[in-house]
Design an enzyme around this catalytic site. Structure first.
Site, PDB file in Angstrom:
ATOM      1  N   HIS A 123      51.702 186.845 115.129  1.00 24.27           N
ATOM      2  CA  HIS A 123      52.028 187.701 116.339  1.00 24.27           C
ATOM      3  C   HIS A 123      50.938 187.376 117.255  1.00 24.27           C
ATOM      4  CE1 HIS A 123      52.792 191.629 118.692  1.00 24.27           C
ATOM      5  NE2 HIS A 123      54.138 191.411 118.071  1.00 24.27           N
ATOM      6  N   ASP A 200      47.750 191.163 108.608  1.00 21.50           N
ATOM      7  CA  ASP A 200      48.444 191.964 109.745  1.00 21.50           C
ATOM      8  C   ASP A 200      49.592 192.600 108.849  1.00 21.50           C
ATOM      9  OD1 ASP A 200      50.147 192.789 111.476  1.00 21.50           O
ATOM     10  OD2 ASP A 200      50.477 191.132 112.626  1.00 21.50           O
ATOM     11  N   GLN A 203      54.449 194.386 109.565  1.00 19.46           N
ATOM     12  CA  GLN A 203      55.979 194.329 109.101  1.00 19.46           C
ATOM     13  C   GLN A 203      55.874 194.659 107.646  1.00 19.46           C
ATOM     14  OE1 GLN A 203      58.475 194.418 111.089  1.00 19.46           O
ATOM     15  NE2 GLN A 203      57.660 193.869 113.049  1.00 19.46           N
ATOM     16  N   LYS A 226      56.246 201.958 113.155  1.00 21.13           N
ATOM     17  CA  LYS A 226      57.152 201.007 112.537  1.00 21.13           C
ATOM     18  C   LYS A 226      57.626 201.507 111.071  1.00 21.13           C
ATOM     19  CE  LYS A 226      55.640 196.679 114.862  1.00 21.13           C
ATOM     20  NZ  LYS A 226      56.395 196.213 115.726  1.00 21.13           N
ATOM     21  N   CYS A 366      56.727 188.095 120.781  1.00 15.68           N
ATOM     22  CA  CYS A 366      55.327 187.846 120.989  1.00 15.68           C
ATOM     23  C   CYS A 366      54.831 186.792 120.019  1.00 15.68           C
ATOM     24  CB  CYS A 366      54.802 189.475 120.506  1.00 15.68           C
ATOM     25  SG  CYS A 366      55.080 190.547 121.820  1.00 15.68           S
TER      26      CYS A 366
HETATM   27  N1  PMP Z   1      52.141 192.376 114.060  1.00 15.79           N
HETATM   28  C1  PMP Z   1      53.478 192.165 113.827  1.00 15.79           C
HETATM   29  C2  PMP Z   1      53.734 191.085 112.860  1.00 15.79           C
HETATM   30  C3  PMP Z   1      54.350 192.652 114.551  1.00 15.79           C
HETATM   31  O1  PMP Z   1      55.526 192.726 114.214  1.00 15.79           O
HETATM   32  C4  PMP Z   1      53.757 193.487 115.615  1.00 15.79           C
HETATM   33  C5  PMP Z   1      55.033 194.367 116.213  1.00 15.79           C
HETATM   34  N2  PMP Z   1      56.038 193.909 116.851  1.00 15.79           N
HETATM   35  C6  PMP Z   1      52.382 193.697 115.868  1.00 15.79           C
HETATM   36  C7  PMP Z   1      51.682 193.056 115.199  1.00 15.79           C
HETATM   37  C8  PMP Z   1      51.908 194.755 116.817  1.00 15.79           C
HETATM   38  O2  PMP Z   1      52.352 195.961 116.497  1.00 15.79           O
HETATM   39  P1  PMP Z   1      51.859 197.076 117.608  1.00 15.79           P
HETATM   40  O3  PMP Z   1      52.579 196.727 119.061  1.00 15.79           O
HETATM   41  O4  PMP Z   1      52.468 198.356 117.149  1.00 15.79           O
HETATM   42  O5  PMP Z   1      50.479 197.409 117.969  1.00 15.79           O
END
Ligand code: PMP
Length: 415
Positions: A123, A200, A203, A226, A366
């Site tokens: 991401h 990270d 998810q 999430k 993203c």
């Molecule tokens: N890493 C992953 C794999 C994600 O899916 C996301 C959110 N889509 C993030 C990081 C970032 O999370 P946040 O926008 O809550 O900081």
């Protein structure tokens, strides 16, 4: 224990609303999850009965708010099996947690010629901060490739992890491909050369049992929103020795111990990393979200999502013109299912599904480098959580059939 979905659904007030006159089918939990009444109540209860600043007031409300805030930290630490609550640093979200590591650890430990190892499915929040560190410090970014089947090219690991590798920052579960990466194996290889490991977990932590000791990670970043919690709160698990050696990320009140006109000393762990007034109510409500998930049992959450994912892959793959991304085997994937369908642009598809009350995500999620590898500008994505049902996947499949018929004329004329 088998989850009782109808009971679970009753806990989520938003699931009883309609969208364009149709029952809401919410298939976008990878973007953000819905919130059970227990979490909403915890937030309201905080503002109605406890609201005060933490760690600085001796009055009763201040003490109670501090106790509730620290209790939330204890719950979150136990949830990811951290050794101590002090391993949990509250942040705004996973992005801020990763930035904390990049700013604080990265900028003092990465130097010219060093390497930062990522994967081809990161991401942007676990890519762009490292691009910045590499640019400032003269370090190099390297990437574990993504294979056609959506898994990492682990055969490259031996040649990619070298004495120059300072940190391996790797997504646990991909928000596009759904792939569950073998992060424990990657962490072992990283530690063997003295590199540290950031996972990270945005998810993974919401969807499966996560144990930082089993993963063998030094840092684990995740977001509250999430995992049934409110927006505005996330966490970084950070090993004690690293926290001790790291400089603060932000400076100001709360993170200090003694302050003179020309210098200051830092507060104890983990407050050294929590400058200013934190998101107190949100942290407490995240604690309530963790209680809710613990009561369900994360093994059950995972089992339910595996079932839904298998059902979704089986159902969607029968549709003509369907391209599904990511591994086929649900043992190695989570419940984010990205797809392209019948030549329809994902945004058009999402708009049409919205007319049927179905919320999916469309875009690059993203993860633009991965989109380039897949040779698409965007995908549609349905993602599942504890409150979703097989019937909702049937509704999605039917609506996709309608969309294909609706667009078929357009597709024929545009080739
Ligand atoms: N890493 C992953 C794999 C994600 O899916 C996301 C959110 N889509 C993030 C990081 C970032 O999370 P946040 O926008 O809550 O900081």
């Amino acid at each position: 224990m088998k989850l009782d979905f109808q009971d679970i659904r009753k806990d989520f007030p938003i699931l009883s609303r309609t969208v364009h006159g149709k029952p809401l089918v919410y298939l976008d939990s990878a973007a953000t999850s819905q919130k059970p009444r227990a979490v909403i109540k915890a937030l309201v209860r905080y503002y109605e009965t406890l609201n005060a600043n933490v760690h600085r007031s001796v009055h009763r409300l201040g003490e109670e708010a501090t106790e509730a805030y620290e209790e939330a930290r204890r719950k979150i630490a136990a949830f990811v099996r951290a050794e101590s609550p002090t391993n949990i640093i509250f942040t705004r979200n996973a992005t801020e947690a990763i930035n904390l590591v990049a700013y604080s650890w990265g900028r003092s430990n990465v130097g010219p010629g060093d390497e930062i190892l990522l994967t081809g499915m990161e991401h942007h929040s676990n890519l762009v901060p490292w691009q910045q560190v590499a640019r400032e410090k003269g370090a190099t970014l390297r990437f574990i490739g993504v294979k056609e089947d959506g898994t990492l090219a682990l055969e490259e690991l031996d040649s990619l992890i070298t004495r120059r590798t300072k940190i391996v920052a790797c997504v646990h579960v991909s928000n596009v491909l759904g792939t569950i990466n073998p992060v424990a194996q990657i962490a072992k290889a990283a530690h063997a050369v003295g590199a540290i490991v950031l996972i990270d977990g945005a998810q993974s932590v919401p969807h499966m049992p996560v144990d930082v000791a089993e993963l063998g990670c030094d840092f684990l970043a995740f977001s509250g929103h999430k995992m049934l919690g409110p927006t505005g709160i996330g966490a970084l698990y950070a090993r004690t020795e690293l926290q001790e050696r790291m400089e603060p990320f932000m400076f100001g009140g709360e993170m200090v111990s003694q302050v003179w006109s020309d210098h200051a000393t830092w507060n104890e762990l983990p407050m050294k990393f929590e400058a200013g007034t934190p998101s107190i109510g949100d942290a407490i409500a995240l604690g309530a979200a963790v209680d809710y998930l613990q009561a369900l049992g994360m093994e059950n959450v995972r089992r339910h999502e595996k079932d839904l994912t298998r059902y979704a892959l089986d159902t969607l793959s029968t549709l003509e013109g369907m391209t599904l991304y990511g591994p086929k085997d649900v043992e190695i994937r989570g419940g984010a299912v990205a797809f392209n369908f019948a030549g329809i642009h994902p945004h058009d598809l999402a708009t049409l599904l919205d007319q049927q009350g179905i919320a999916i995500r469309a875009g690059n999620h993203c993860v633009q480098p991965l989109m380039r590898q897949l040779e698409v500008s965007a995908t549609a994505r349905a993602s599942f959580y504890i409150y979703n049902t097989r019937e909702e996947i049937d509704v999605l499949a039917d609506a996709l059939g309608i969309a294909a018929r609706y667009f078929s004329g357009v597709i024929r004329t545009t080739g």
